[in-house]
Write a protein that holds these residues in place. Structure first.
Motif, PDB file in Angstrom:
ATOM      1  N   GLU A   1       0.830  -1.211   0.000  1.00 43.45           N
ATOM      2  CA  GLU A   1       0.000   0.000   0.000  1.00 43.45           C
ATOM      3  C   GLU A   1       0.867   1.265   0.000  1.00 43.45           C
ATOM      4  OE1 GLU A   1      -2.582  -0.533   3.369  1.00 43.45           O
ATOM      5  OE2 GLU A   1      -3.993  -1.784   2.230  1.00 43.45           O
ATOM      6  N   ALA A   2       1.942   1.251   0.808  1.00 41.98           N
ATOM      7  CA  ALA A   2       2.844   2.413   0.845  1.00 41.98           C
ATOM      8  C   ALA A   2       3.528   2.599  -0.515  1.00 41.98           C
ATOM      9  CB  ALA A   2       3.890   2.238   1.947  1.00 41.98           C
ATOM     10  N   THR A   3       3.935   1.497  -1.130  1.00 43.57           N
ATOM     11  CA  THR A   3       4.583   1.563  -2.439  1.00 43.57           C
ATOM     12  C   THR A   3       3.603   2.051  -3.494  1.00 43.57           C
ATOM     13  OG1 THR A   3       6.058  -0.233  -1.774  1.00 43.57           O
ATOM     14  CG2 THR A   3       5.909   0.243  -4.120  1.00 43.57           C
ATOM     15  N   LEU A   4       2.366   1.596  -3.424  1.00 47.48           N
ATOM     16  CA  LEU A   4       1.335   2.061  -4.361  1.00 47.48           C
ATOM     17  C   LEU A   4       1.129   3.568  -4.221  1.00 47.48           C
ATOM     18  CD1 LEU A   4      -0.834   1.493  -6.482  1.00 47.48           C
ATOM     19  CD2 LEU A   4      -2.420   0.990  -4.606  1.00 47.48           C
ATOM     20  N   LYS A   5       1.090   4.080  -2.997  1.00 50.63           N
ATOM     21  CA  LYS A   5       0.925   5.529  -2.783  1.00 50.63           C
ATOM     22  C   LYS A   5       2.121   6.296  -3.371  1.00 50.63           C
ATOM     23  CE  LYS A   5      -2.034   5.349   1.245  1.00 50.63           C
ATOM     24  NZ  LYS A   5      -2.165   5.560   2.686  1.00 50.63           N
ATOM     25  N   GLN A   6       3.320   5.744  -3.200  1.00 52.19           N
ATOM     26  CA  GLN A   6       4.502   6.387  -3.791  1.00 52.19           C
ATOM     27  C   GLN A   6       4.379   6.439  -5.310  1.00 52.19           C
ATOM     28  OE1 GLN A   6       7.737   3.922  -2.293  1.00 52.19           O
ATOM     29  NE2 GLN A   6       8.668   5.746  -1.361  1.00 52.19           N
ATOM     30  N   LEU A   7       3.941   5.337  -5.900  1.00 51.03           N
ATOM     31  CA  LEU A   7       3.802   5.266  -7.358  1.00 51.03           C
ATOM     32  C   LEU A   7       2.738   6.243  -7.845  1.00 51.03           C
ATOM     33  CD1 LEU A   7       4.545   3.986 -10.046  1.00 51.03           C
ATOM     34  CD2 LEU A   7       2.924   2.144  -9.548  1.00 51.03           C
ATOM     35  N   GLN A   8       1.596   6.283  -7.166  1.00 52.07           N
ATOM     36  CA  GLN A   8       0.531   7.220  -7.560  1.00 52.07           C
ATOM     37  C   GLN A   8       1.001   8.663  -7.435  1.00 52.07           C
ATOM     38  OE1 GLN A   8      -2.460   5.741  -4.855  1.00 52.07           O
ATOM     39  NE2 GLN A   8      -3.500   4.573  -6.477  1.00 52.07           N
ATOM     40  N   SER A   9       1.752   8.952  -6.393  1.00 52.21           N
ATOM     41  CA  SER A   9       2.282  10.308  -6.192  1.00 52.21           C
ATOM     42  C   SER A   9       3.269  10.675  -7.310  1.00 52.21           C
ATOM     43  CB  SER A   9       2.964  10.399  -4.831  1.00 52.21           C
ATOM     44  OG  SER A   9       3.589  11.640  -4.667  1.00 52.21           O
ATOM     45  N   ALA A  10       4.151   9.738  -7.648  1.00 51.18           N
ATOM     46  CA  ALA A  10       5.129   9.992  -8.717  1.00 51.18           C
ATOM     47  C   ALA A  10       4.425  10.244 -10.036  1.00 51.18           C
ATOM     48  CB  ALA A  10       6.096   8.806  -8.842  1.00 51.18           C
ATOM     49  N   LEU A  11       3.402   9.452 -10.328  1.00 55.33           N
ATOM     50  CA  LEU A  11       2.673   9.636 -11.584  1.00 55.33           C
ATOM     51  C   LEU A  11       1.918  10.959 -11.603  1.00 55.33           C
ATOM     52  CD1 LEU A  11       1.359   6.012 -12.235  1.00 55.33           C
ATOM     53  CD2 LEU A  11       3.188   7.223 -13.446  1.00 55.33           C
ATOM     54  N   SER A  12       1.283  11.320 -10.490  1.00 54.70           N
ATOM     55  CA  SER A  12       0.509  12.573 -10.473  1.00 54.70           C
ATOM     56  C   SER A  12       1.428  13.787 -10.586  1.00 54.70           C
ATOM     57  CB  SER A  12      -0.369  12.666  -9.234  1.00 54.70           C
ATOM     58  OG  SER A  12       0.411  12.831  -8.071  1.00 54.70           O
ATOM     59  N   ARG A  13       2.661  13.704 -10.066  1.00 52.48           N
ATOM     60  CA  ARG A  13       3.622  14.812 -10.227  1.00 52.48           C
ATOM     61  C   ARG A  13       3.942  15.044 -11.700  1.00 52.48           C
ATOM     62  NH1 ARG A  13       6.225  12.770  -5.668  1.00 52.48           N
ATOM     63  NH2 ARG A  13       7.790  11.671  -6.913  1.00 52.48           N
ATOM     64  N   HIS A  14       3.807  14.010 -12.487  1.00 52.21           N
ATOM     65  CA  HIS A  14       4.087  14.117 -13.920  1.00 52.21           C
ATOM     66  C   HIS A  14       2.800  14.158 -14.743  1.00 52.21           C
ATOM     67  CE1 HIS A  14       8.384  13.892 -13.511  1.00 52.21           C
ATOM     68  NE2 HIS A  14       8.165  13.050 -12.530  1.00 52.21           N
ATOM     69  N   LYS A  15       1.715  14.547 -14.087  1.00 46.22           N
ATOM     70  CA  LYS A  15       0.410  14.764 -14.731  1.00 46.22           C
ATOM     71  C   LYS A  15      -0.148  13.505 -15.380  1.00 46.22           C
ATOM     72  CE  LYS A  15       1.390  19.584 -15.296  1.00 46.22           C
ATOM     73  NZ  LYS A  15       1.719  20.663 -16.136  1.00 46.22           N
ATOM     74  N   VAL A  16       0.157  12.352 -14.788  1.00 51.74           N
ATOM     75  CA  VAL A  16      -0.455  11.094 -15.210  1.00 51.74           C
ATOM     76  C   VAL A  16      -1.563  10.837 -14.204  1.00 51.74           C
ATOM     77  CG1 VAL A  16      -0.138   8.630 -15.635  1.00 51.74           C
ATOM     78  CG2 VAL A  16       1.700  10.244 -16.191  1.00 51.74           C
ATOM     79  N   LEU A  17      -2.801  11.057 -14.637  1.00 51.91           N
ATOM     80  CA  LEU A  17      -3.950  10.983 -13.730  1.00 51.91           C
ATOM     81  C   LEU A  17      -4.912   9.887 -14.169  1.00 51.91           C
ATOM     82  CD1 LEU A  17      -4.556  14.829 -13.520  1.00 51.91           C
ATOM     83  CD2 LEU A  17      -3.312  13.393 -11.882  1.00 51.91           C
ATOM     84  N   PRO A  18      -5.546   9.222 -13.195  1.00 51.10           N
ATOM     85  CA  PRO A  18      -6.447   8.114 -13.538  1.00 51.10           C
ATOM     86  C   PRO A  18      -7.773   8.603 -14.121  1.00 51.10           C
ATOM     87  CG  PRO A  18      -6.412   8.434 -11.172  1.00 51.10           C
ATOM     88  CD  PRO A  18      -5.391   9.385 -11.753  1.00 51.10           C
ATOM     89  N   ILE A  19      -8.331   7.768 -14.982  1.00 48.40           N
ATOM     90  CA  ILE A  19      -9.702   7.968 -15.484  1.00 48.40           C
ATOM     91  C   ILE A  19     -10.525   6.870 -14.822  1.00 48.40           C
ATOM     92  CG2 ILE A  19     -11.234   7.940 -17.491  1.00 48.40           C
ATOM     93  CD1 ILE A  19      -8.765   8.532 -19.241  1.00 48.40           C
ATOM     94  N   VAL A  20     -11.361   7.257 -13.867  1.00 46.44           N
ATOM     95  CA  VAL A  20     -12.186   6.281 -13.153  1.00 46.44           C
ATOM     96  C   VAL A  20     -13.632   6.789 -13.185  1.00 46.44           C
ATOM     97  CG1 VAL A  20     -12.462   4.948 -11.046  1.00 46.44           C
ATOM     98  CG2 VAL A  20     -10.232   5.876 -11.616  1.00 46.44           C
ATOM     99  N   PRO A  21     -14.383   6.441 -14.221  1.00 46.13           N
ATOM    100  CA  PRO A  21     -15.772   6.897 -14.276  1.00 46.13           C
ATOM    101  C   PRO A  21     -16.615   6.133 -13.243  1.00 46.13           C
ATOM    102  CG  PRO A  21     -15.275   5.473 -16.121  1.00 46.13           C
ATOM    103  CD  PRO A  21     -13.997   5.664 -15.385  1.00 46.13           C
ATOM    104  N   ALA A  22     -17.595   6.807 -12.738  1.00 42.21           N
ATOM    105  CA  ALA A  22     -18.503   6.178 -11.759  1.00 42.21           C
ATOM    106  C   ALA A  22     -19.637   5.482 -12.504  1.00 42.21           C
ATOM    107  CB  ALA A  22     -19.060   7.234 -10.823  1.00 42.21           C
ATOM    108  N   PRO A  23     -20.183   4.398 -11.933  1.00 39.30           N
ATOM    109  CA  PRO A  23     -21.355   3.764 -12.550  1.00 39.30           C
ATOM    110  C   PRO A  23     -22.469   4.800 -12.724  1.00 39.30           C
ATOM    111  CG  PRO A  23     -20.470   2.358 -10.839  1.00 39.30           C
ATOM    112  CD  PRO A  23     -19.734   3.669 -10.750  1.00 39.30           C
ATOM    113  N   GLY A  24     -23.066   4.802 -13.905  1.00 41.70           N
ATOM    114  CA  GLY A  24     -24.116   5.767 -14.207  1.00 41.70           C
ATOM    115  C   GLY A  24     -23.628   6.968 -14.995  1.00 41.70           C
ATOM    116  N   ASP A  25     -22.304   7.190 -15.038  1.00 43.19           N
ATOM    117  CA  ASP A  25     -21.764   8.291 -15.847  1.00 43.19           C
ATOM    118  C   ASP A  25     -22.007   8.002 -17.324  1.00 43.19           C
ATOM    119  OD1 ASP A  25     -20.825   9.538 -13.587  1.00 43.19           O
ATOM    120  OD2 ASP A  25     -18.693   9.163 -13.994  1.00 43.19           O
TER     121      ASP A  25
END
Length: 188
Positions: A116-140
């Motif tokens: 979990e800590a490693t995943l947070k590090q990876l997500q942080s590194a990606l977001s610093r480089h403007k790599v952001l997730p696309i997670v649509p919600a059901p019903g969108d």
């Protein structure tokens, strides 16, 4: 000179006789020499202007060539080192994974916390480089620019809306890197 005072006396006209052939030839030669000098002056001015324009052209051509060469060199550097920042951000993630694998007697809880800590590090590194997730919600509403429909399923919701997300998509600087894989409600 009494006749000059006489009002009936006509003054003799100056000699208007045709010039002699030698005089006419001399006058024509003088005009030709003057025209030739004028043409020579104009030619010299045009040659000087031509030389100046040729020099300006060569300078401009050299400047354009230098600019093209510098741009090519800069583009080569950009291509070569484009991922440098991202790679630098990912090194701590790599370090965390290696440290986690080095632990021989880890409990399941420790492995989960480390992951979990490693995943947070990876997500942080990606977001610093403007790599952001696309997670649509059901019903969108289904957006073909950001979502990829894997299947259409009957559902109790509006047609052409998202029922489930099978895999997140990602944007990089507002450009789709990978579309989100989704199932979509079929028309009724």
């Amino acid at each position: 000179m009494q006749h000059e005072q006489d009002p009936t006396y006509a003054k003799p006209e100056p000699n208007t006789a045709a010039p002699s052939p030698e005089e006419a030839e001399a006058a024509a030669a003088a005009q030709a020499a003057e025209a030739s000098a004028s043409v020579a002056d104009e030619l010299a001015a045009l040659k000087a202007q031509n030389a100046e324009l040729a020099e300006q052209y060569l300078r401009a051509k050299a400047e354009v060539e230098n600019m093209r060469r510098r741009t090519e060199e800069e583009m080569a550097k950009v291509r070569k080192f484009a991922v440098e920042g991202l790679a630098e951000s990912l090194l701590p993630v790599l370090d965390s994974l290696e440290a986690g694998l080095a632990v021989q007697e880890a409990t399941l809880e420790q492995i989960r916390e480390g992951a979990e800590a490693t995943l947070k590090q990876l997500q942080s590194a990606l977001s610093r480089h403007k790599v952001l997730p696309i997670v649509p919600a059901p019903g969108d509403k289904f957006d073909p620019h950001q979502h990829q429909a894997i299947s259409m399923v009957p559902a109790e919701q509006e047609p052409h809306t998202i029922v489930a997300v099978l895999q997140k998509g990602y944007l990089i600087s507002e450009r789709v890197l990978r579309p989100a894989l989704v199932t979509v409600a079929a028309p009724k």
